[in-house]
Write a protein that holds these residues in place. Structure first.
Motif, PDB file in Angstrom:
ATOM      1  N   ARG A  94      -0.005  -0.747  -8.159  1.00  0.00           N
ATOM      2  CA  ARG A  94      -0.386  -1.876  -7.156  1.00  0.00           C
ATOM      3  C   ARG A  94      -0.945  -1.234  -6.225  1.00  0.00           C
ATOM      4  NH1 ARG A  94       0.734  -7.083  -7.958  1.00  0.00           N
ATOM      5  NH2 ARG A  94       2.365  -7.668  -9.535  1.00  0.00           N
ATOM      6  N   LYS A  95      -0.378  -0.007  -5.521  1.00  0.00           N
ATOM      7  CA  LYS A  95      -0.939   0.392  -4.453  1.00  0.00           C
ATOM      8  C   LYS A  95      -0.826   2.163  -4.381  1.00  0.00           C
ATOM      9  CE  LYS A  95       0.415  -3.152  -1.170  1.00  0.00           C
ATOM     10  NZ  LYS A  95       1.033  -3.655   0.185  1.00  0.00           N
ATOM     11  N   PRO A  96      -1.822   2.620  -5.173  1.00  0.00           N
ATOM     12  CA  PRO A  96      -1.618   4.091  -5.504  1.00  0.00           C
ATOM     13  C   PRO A  96      -1.897   4.691  -4.242  1.00  0.00           C
ATOM     14  CG  PRO A  96      -3.699   3.196  -6.326  1.00  0.00           C
ATOM     15  CD  PRO A  96      -2.700   1.973  -6.083  1.00  0.00           C
ATOM     16  N   ASN A  97      -1.277   5.839  -4.218  1.00  0.00           N
ATOM     17  CA  ASN A  97      -1.451   6.759  -2.850  1.00  0.00           C
ATOM     18  C   ASN A  97      -2.322   7.852  -3.133  1.00  0.00           C
ATOM     19  OD1 ASN A  97       0.301   8.129  -4.395  1.00  0.00           O
ATOM     20  ND2 ASN A  97       2.168   8.300  -2.614  1.00  0.00           N
ATOM     21  N   ARG A  98      -2.783   8.201  -4.570  1.00  0.00           N
ATOM     22  CA  ARG A  98      -3.549   9.078  -5.002  1.00  0.00           C
ATOM     23  C   ARG A  98      -4.326   8.533  -6.152  1.00  0.00           C
ATOM     24  NH1 ARG A  98      -0.651  11.102  -9.432  1.00  0.00           N
ATOM     25  NH2 ARG A  98       1.281  10.769  -9.237  1.00  0.00           N
TER      26      ARG A  98
END
Length: 140
Positions: A69-73
């Motif tokens: 949902r909210k990838p940091n990469r």
């Protein structure tokens, strides 16, 4: 909604987005999300579907786990995304660009070439037409 209306809106929004982002190979989720964001302004009911895509019985894109949902990469995801409309219509804005970048041995690339579709933009077809052309969409 009438086919002519959502077809025209899908084609227009897809052309706009592809014009802004010329390098969309492998970015089906991003491309579908961007197009989806604009379609409600046109009054077009739709949903973005995530899943797997097989071509002539060969899984070319396999959904094995959820897209973050909210990838940091950058996400490493091998599933596929498409847009679904009323009456089982499938909007396919990314497959042709992605397949075009595949090696010449690619199953999906060769199939799209045989169908005479590889050089085109987006596709819009019914679920039955997709099946008749050898594509199987499995929504998760």
């Amino acid at each position: 909604m009438d086919y002519e209306v959502f077809s025209e809106r899908f084609n227009q929004r897809t052309s706009e987005v592809l014009g802004i982002f010329p390098n969309t190979a492998g970015l089906c989720v991003n491309l579908c999300a961007c197009i989806s964001f604009a379609l409600p302004n046109d009054g077009v009911a739709h949903s973005v579907a995530l899943g797997s895509l097989s071509c002539n019985g060969v899984k070319d894109f396999q959904y094995t786990r959820a897209f973050p949902r909210k990838p940091n990469r950058p996400a490493d995801w091998d599933g596929h995304a498409w847009i679904e409309f009323a009456d089982s219509y499938i909007g396919e804005p990314s497959l042709l660009r992605t397949a075009h970048t595949f090696p010449e041995t690619s199953n999906v690339k060769n199939h799209l070439k045989r169908l005479g579709l590889l050089g085109r933009g987006a596709l819009l077809f019914t679920a039955q037409q997709a099946k008749d052309h050898g594509f199987k969409y499995t929504k998760k």
